[in-house]
Write a protein that holds these residues in place. Structure first.
Motif, PDB file in Angstrom:
ATOM      1  N   ASP A 227      45.681  40.188  61.855  1.00  0.00           N
ATOM      2  CA  ASP A 227      45.958  39.168  60.839  1.00  0.00           C
ATOM      3  C   ASP A 227      46.265  39.678  59.376  1.00  0.00           C
ATOM      4  OD1 ASP A 227      43.653  39.139  58.643  1.00  0.00           O
ATOM      5  OD2 ASP A 227      42.676  39.355  60.374  1.00  0.00           O
ATOM      6  N   VAL A 228      47.065  39.153  58.538  1.00  0.00           N
ATOM      7  CA  VAL A 228      47.695  39.861  57.295  1.00  0.00           C
ATOM      8  C   VAL A 228      46.676  40.653  56.388  1.00  0.00           C
ATOM      9  CG1 VAL A 228      49.664  38.238  57.516  1.00  0.00           C
ATOM     10  CG2 VAL A 228      47.849  37.645  56.012  1.00  0.00           C
ATOM     11  N   LEU A 229      45.614  40.202  56.406  1.00  0.00           N
ATOM     12  CA  LEU A 229      44.632  40.859  55.414  1.00  0.00           C
ATOM     13  C   LEU A 229      43.644  41.872  55.956  1.00  0.00           C
ATOM     14  CD1 LEU A 229      43.506  37.626  53.563  1.00  0.00           C
ATOM     15  CD2 LEU A 229      45.188  39.517  52.638  1.00  0.00           C
ATOM     16  N   THR A 230      44.080  42.472  57.068  1.00  0.00           N
ATOM     17  CA  THR A 230      43.370  43.609  57.784  1.00  0.00           C
ATOM     18  C   THR A 230      43.170  44.691  56.731  1.00  0.00           C
ATOM     19  OG1 THR A 230      43.787  43.101  59.990  1.00  0.00           O
ATOM     20  CG2 THR A 230      43.241  45.268  59.711  1.00  0.00           C
ATOM     21  N   VAL A 231      44.124  45.204  56.155  1.00  0.00           N
ATOM     22  CA  VAL A 231      43.988  46.627  55.393  1.00  0.00           C
ATOM     23  C   VAL A 231      43.121  46.221  54.275  1.00  0.00           C
ATOM     24  CG1 VAL A 231      45.075  48.031  53.540  1.00  0.00           C
ATOM     25  CG2 VAL A 231      46.284  47.083  55.985  1.00  0.00           C
ATOM     26  N   ILE A 232      43.120  45.155  53.538  1.00  0.00           N
ATOM     27  CA  ILE A 232      42.230  44.831  52.398  1.00  0.00           C
ATOM     28  C   ILE A 232      40.746  44.600  52.927  1.00  0.00           C
ATOM     29  CG2 ILE A 232      42.874  42.416  52.101  1.00  0.00           C
ATOM     30  CD1 ILE A 232      42.509  42.700  49.062  1.00  0.00           C
ATOM     31  N   ARG A 233      40.603  43.795  54.150  1.00  0.00           N
ATOM     32  CA  ARG A 233      39.586  43.775  54.515  1.00  0.00           C
ATOM     33  C   ARG A 233      38.698  44.980  54.824  1.00  0.00           C
ATOM     34  NH1 ARG A 233      40.749  40.259  57.999  1.00  0.00           N
ATOM     35  NH2 ARG A 233      40.359  38.330  56.940  1.00  0.00           N
TER      36      ARG A 233
ATOM     37  N   ASN B 184      28.729  46.270  48.300  1.00  0.00           N
ATOM     38  CA  ASN B 184      28.714  46.060  46.777  1.00  0.00           C
ATOM     39  C   ASN B 184      30.065  45.644  46.053  1.00  0.00           C
ATOM     40  OD1 ASN B 184      29.597  48.559  47.243  1.00  0.00           O
ATOM     41  ND2 ASN B 184      28.963  49.333  45.384  1.00  0.00           N
ATOM     42  N   THR B 185      30.908  45.266  46.945  1.00  0.00           N
ATOM     43  CA  THR B 185      32.228  44.791  46.571  1.00  0.00           C
ATOM     44  C   THR B 185      31.852  43.362  45.806  1.00  0.00           C
ATOM     45  OG1 THR B 185      33.302  45.960  48.143  1.00  0.00           O
ATOM     46  CG2 THR B 185      34.565  44.288  46.974  1.00  0.00           C
ATOM     47  N   LYS B 186      32.291  43.232  44.514  1.00  0.00           N
ATOM     48  CA  LYS B 186      31.995  42.046  43.539  1.00  0.00           C
ATOM     49  C   LYS B 186      33.128  41.332  43.182  1.00  0.00           C
ATOM     50  CE  LYS B 186      27.516  42.902  43.958  1.00  0.00           C
ATOM     51  NZ  LYS B 186      26.780  42.008  44.873  1.00  0.00           N
ATOM     52  N   GLY B 187      34.450  42.140  43.204  1.00  0.00           N
ATOM     53  CA  GLY B 187      35.553  41.504  42.464  1.00  0.00           C
ATOM     54  C   GLY B 187      36.827  42.014  43.112  1.00  0.00           C
ATOM     55  N   LEU B 188      37.895  41.067  42.780  1.00  0.00           N
ATOM     56  CA  LEU B 188      39.544  41.685  42.939  1.00  0.00           C
ATOM     57  C   LEU B 188      40.003  41.314  41.913  1.00  0.00           C
ATOM     58  CD1 LEU B 188      41.748  41.970  45.069  1.00  0.00           C
ATOM     59  CD2 LEU B 188      41.847  39.814  45.720  1.00  0.00           C
ATOM     60  N   ILE B 189      40.875  42.119  41.486  1.00  0.00           N
ATOM     61  CA  ILE B 189      41.670  42.249  40.303  1.00  0.00           C
ATOM     62  C   ILE B 189      43.165  42.439  40.749  1.00  0.00           C
ATOM     63  CG2 ILE B 189      42.294  43.140  37.812  1.00  0.00           C
ATOM     64  CD1 ILE B 189      39.490  44.331  37.859  1.00  0.00           C
ATOM     65  N   LEU B 190      43.960  41.435  40.194  1.00  0.00           N
ATOM     66  CA  LEU B 190      45.505  41.389  40.818  1.00  0.00           C
ATOM     67  C   LEU B 190      46.334  41.346  39.574  1.00  0.00           C
ATOM     68  CD1 LEU B 190      47.128  41.432  43.124  1.00  0.00           C
ATOM     69  CD2 LEU B 190      47.073  39.152  43.137  1.00  0.00           C
ATOM     70  N   ASN B 191      47.320  42.021  39.542  1.00  0.00           N
ATOM     71  CA  ASN B 191      48.640  41.837  38.535  1.00  0.00           C
ATOM     72  C   ASN B 191      49.521  40.795  39.359  1.00  0.00           C
ATOM     73  OD1 ASN B 191      49.883  42.129  36.031  1.00  0.00           O
ATOM     74  ND2 ASN B 191      50.954  44.135  36.704  1.00  0.00           N
ATOM     75  N   TYR B 192      49.767  39.656  38.864  1.00  0.00           N
ATOM     76  CA  TYR B 192      50.396  38.627  39.446  1.00  0.00           C
ATOM     77  C   TYR B 192      51.641  39.017  39.751  1.00  0.00           C
ATOM     78  CZ  TYR B 192      51.682  33.590  40.523  1.00  0.00           C
ATOM     79  OH  TYR B 192      52.062  32.487  41.108  1.00  0.00           O
ATOM     80  N   VAL B 193      52.415  39.629  38.597  1.00  0.00           N
ATOM     81  CA  VAL B 193      53.895  40.293  38.563  1.00  0.00           C
ATOM     82  C   VAL B 193      53.935  41.758  38.340  1.00  0.00           C
ATOM     83  CG1 VAL B 193      55.107  37.954  38.359  1.00  0.00           C
ATOM     84  CG2 VAL B 193      54.669  39.437  36.628  1.00  0.00           C
ATOM     85  N   SER B 194      54.580  42.517  38.717  1.00  0.00           N
ATOM     86  CA  SER B 194      54.726  43.764  38.313  1.00  0.00           C
ATOM     87  C   SER B 194      55.674  43.974  37.185  1.00  0.00           C
ATOM     88  CB  SER B 194      55.227  44.680  39.363  1.00  0.00           C
ATOM     89  OG  SER B 194      55.780  46.112  38.819  1.00  0.00           O
TER      90      SER B 194
ATOM     91  N   LYS C 289      47.910  33.553  45.829  1.00  0.00           N
ATOM     92  CA  LYS C 289      47.420  32.221  46.526  1.00  0.00           C
ATOM     93  C   LYS C 289      46.498  32.973  47.867  1.00  0.00           C
ATOM     94  CE  LYS C 289      48.740  28.392  49.253  1.00  0.00           C
ATOM     95  NZ  LYS C 289      49.928  27.671  49.682  1.00  0.00           N
ATOM     96  N   GLU C 290      47.161  33.909  48.450  1.00  0.00           N
ATOM     97  CA  GLU C 290      46.782  34.308  49.864  1.00  0.00           C
ATOM     98  C   GLU C 290      45.472  35.248  49.326  1.00  0.00           C
ATOM     99  OE1 GLU C 290      50.738  33.515  50.592  1.00  0.00           O
ATOM    100  OE2 GLU C 290      49.838  34.527  48.816  1.00  0.00           O
ATOM    101  N   LEU C 291      45.337  36.034  48.276  1.00  0.00           N
ATOM    102  CA  LEU C 291      43.993  36.653  47.762  1.00  0.00           C
ATOM    103  C   LEU C 291      43.222  35.911  47.300  1.00  0.00           C
ATOM    104  CD1 LEU C 291      45.966  40.068  46.784  1.00  0.00           C
ATOM    105  CD2 LEU C 291      44.804  39.563  48.898  1.00  0.00           C
ATOM    106  N   GLY C 292      43.550  35.012  46.562  1.00  0.00           N
ATOM    107  CA  GLY C 292      42.678  33.865  46.204  1.00  0.00           C
ATOM    108  C   GLY C 292      41.766  33.181  47.222  1.00  0.00           C
TER     109      GLY C 292
END
Length: 382
Positions: free
Chosen positions: A130-136, A142-152, A162-165
């Motif tokens: 599935d498309v989230l294998t790498v990040i999984r 102890n992983t508590k958060g995910l920080i994402l720049n919406y656009v570069s 949306k998918e990462l949310g």
């Protein structure tokens, strides 16, 4: 010669109609009503949880740093995109260290890699997964958060919020999205996409003053940041009323015009630029193609340093662009443009085709003025 501003991210010129007048006449307005209405506009535009969860800060960097410090503690681990800007990385470095470093204590973070097009590696194309294998695979107990720049802000790519949310929701992660340059150009559904913190910036796509910044917190994040006292703890002591007045007027324009309509012109300009410039020898386009982007594009050239290209464009053609790292060394390392940097053009709602024609002609002239490239056959084509 009239100036053409192709660094709209840094200098929003022009702003939406009536913004300057609103900033100049704010003292004649009902300040309390103005602030409340602006909070409501922000929550409406980004589909947030309500005006009471909107906090104004001095800068977007302040908003990111404050919320990162408020939501994570020593011993936590967070995931972060490799396209984050220096302020986010700086905030993480101030309280932690990157995975694999020699640091101890604080908040540890791991960068999600991306390809040369500015797209995150979310899956292994060689495997039936599935498309989230790498990040999984990066998750820890102890992983508590995910920080994402919406656009570069370097190459203009749009990341999969949306998918990462949904991924963050399923794994119980606090989801922070830096929306500084996405506002006005790509839609945001904060409530539907499980976003806990969304930062905003009054300039660029919102067509207002760059001094109007802040964040929106979800119900969960607001409780973690102090509940009913969140605004007292994190909002600037003295609100920048001229900036808020200008943002109020700009948001009226943006909400009325609709995000997708506003984005359309800028994307048409990007497509025109790519179609013309991709045929100019010695010019290399960094990042994605016509789709999955905002009206921001970076290039590198073979014929002279990007800083000199920017200097010549302004001096000889009245075209103002920006050369350098654009506040994101991490993105340049990921895109393969470090340590040189890029020449960045950021177009906008008011950019017109005549301005683009001048830019294309200028780039063509710069190639034939050097001894590196032959003349004649490099003229841009459709």
């Amino acid at each position: 010669m009239d100036k053409i501003y192709f660094n709209q991210i840094s200098v929003t010129q022009p702003m939406a109609e009536g913004v300057a007048e609103a900033m100049a006449s704010w003292e004649a307005m009902d300040s309390e009503k103005l602030v409340q209405e602006t909070r409501e506009q922000i929550s409406t535009l980004f589909r947030g949880p309500g005006a009471e969860k909107v906090v104004f800060t001095e800068t977007v960097g302040t908003a990111m740093a404050q919320t990162i410090r408020g939501l994570f503690k020593e011993g936590d681990h967070v995931l972060v995109s490799s396209l984050e800007n220096d302020e986010v990385i700086g905030a993480l470095e101030a309280i932690g260290h990157e995975t694999g470093s020699d640091g101890r204590g604080g908040v540890e973070y791991t960068k999600i890699p991306c390809d040369k097009k500015g797209q995150l590696y979310l899956y292994d194309p060689a495997k039936d997964t599935d498309v989230l294998t790498v990040i999984r695979g990066m998750l820890r107990p102890n992983t508590k958060g995910l920080i994402l720049n919406y656009v570069s802000e370097v190459c203009g790519s749009v990341l999969p919020v949306k998918e990462l949310g949904e991924f963050a929701r399923r794994n119980g992660l606090i989801f922070i999205v830096n929306g500084a340059f996405s506002g006005g150009y790509v839609p945001t559904f904060m409530n539907l996409w499980n976003i806990d913190i969304f930062t905003f910036y009054g300039g660029y796509g919102l067509l207002g003053p760059k001094e109007a910044c802040g964040f929106i917190a979800s119900e969960r994040a607001a409780e973690m940041l102090g509940g009913s006292s969140m605004r007292e703890k994190y909002e600037m002591a003295s609100l920048n009323m001229p900036a808020i007045a200008g943002l109020h007027r700009a948001l009226e324009f943006v909400i009325q015009k609709k995000v997708r309509f506003l984005c359309n012109n800028g994307l048409q300009m990007v497509e025109y630029f790519i179609r013309k410039i991709q045929h100019v020898s010695g010019v290399h386009i960094i990042g994605p193609g016509y789709k999955d982007r905002i009206p921001v594009i970076s290039i590198q050239t073979d014929f002279m340093p990007e800083s000199l290209v920017a200097e010549k464009l302004e001096k000889d053609w009245g075209i103002i662009a920006e050369a350098g790292f654009h506040g994101s060394e991490s993105a340049h390392r990921a895109l393969g443009t470090y340590p040189r940097g890029t020449l960045r053009f950021s177009f906008g709602y008011f950019t017109d085709i005549k301005e683009m024609e001048r830019l294309v002609k200028a780039m063509w002239q710069l190639t034939v003025q050097t001894d590196i490239l032959p003349s004649g056959s490099n003229m841009p084509k459709e």
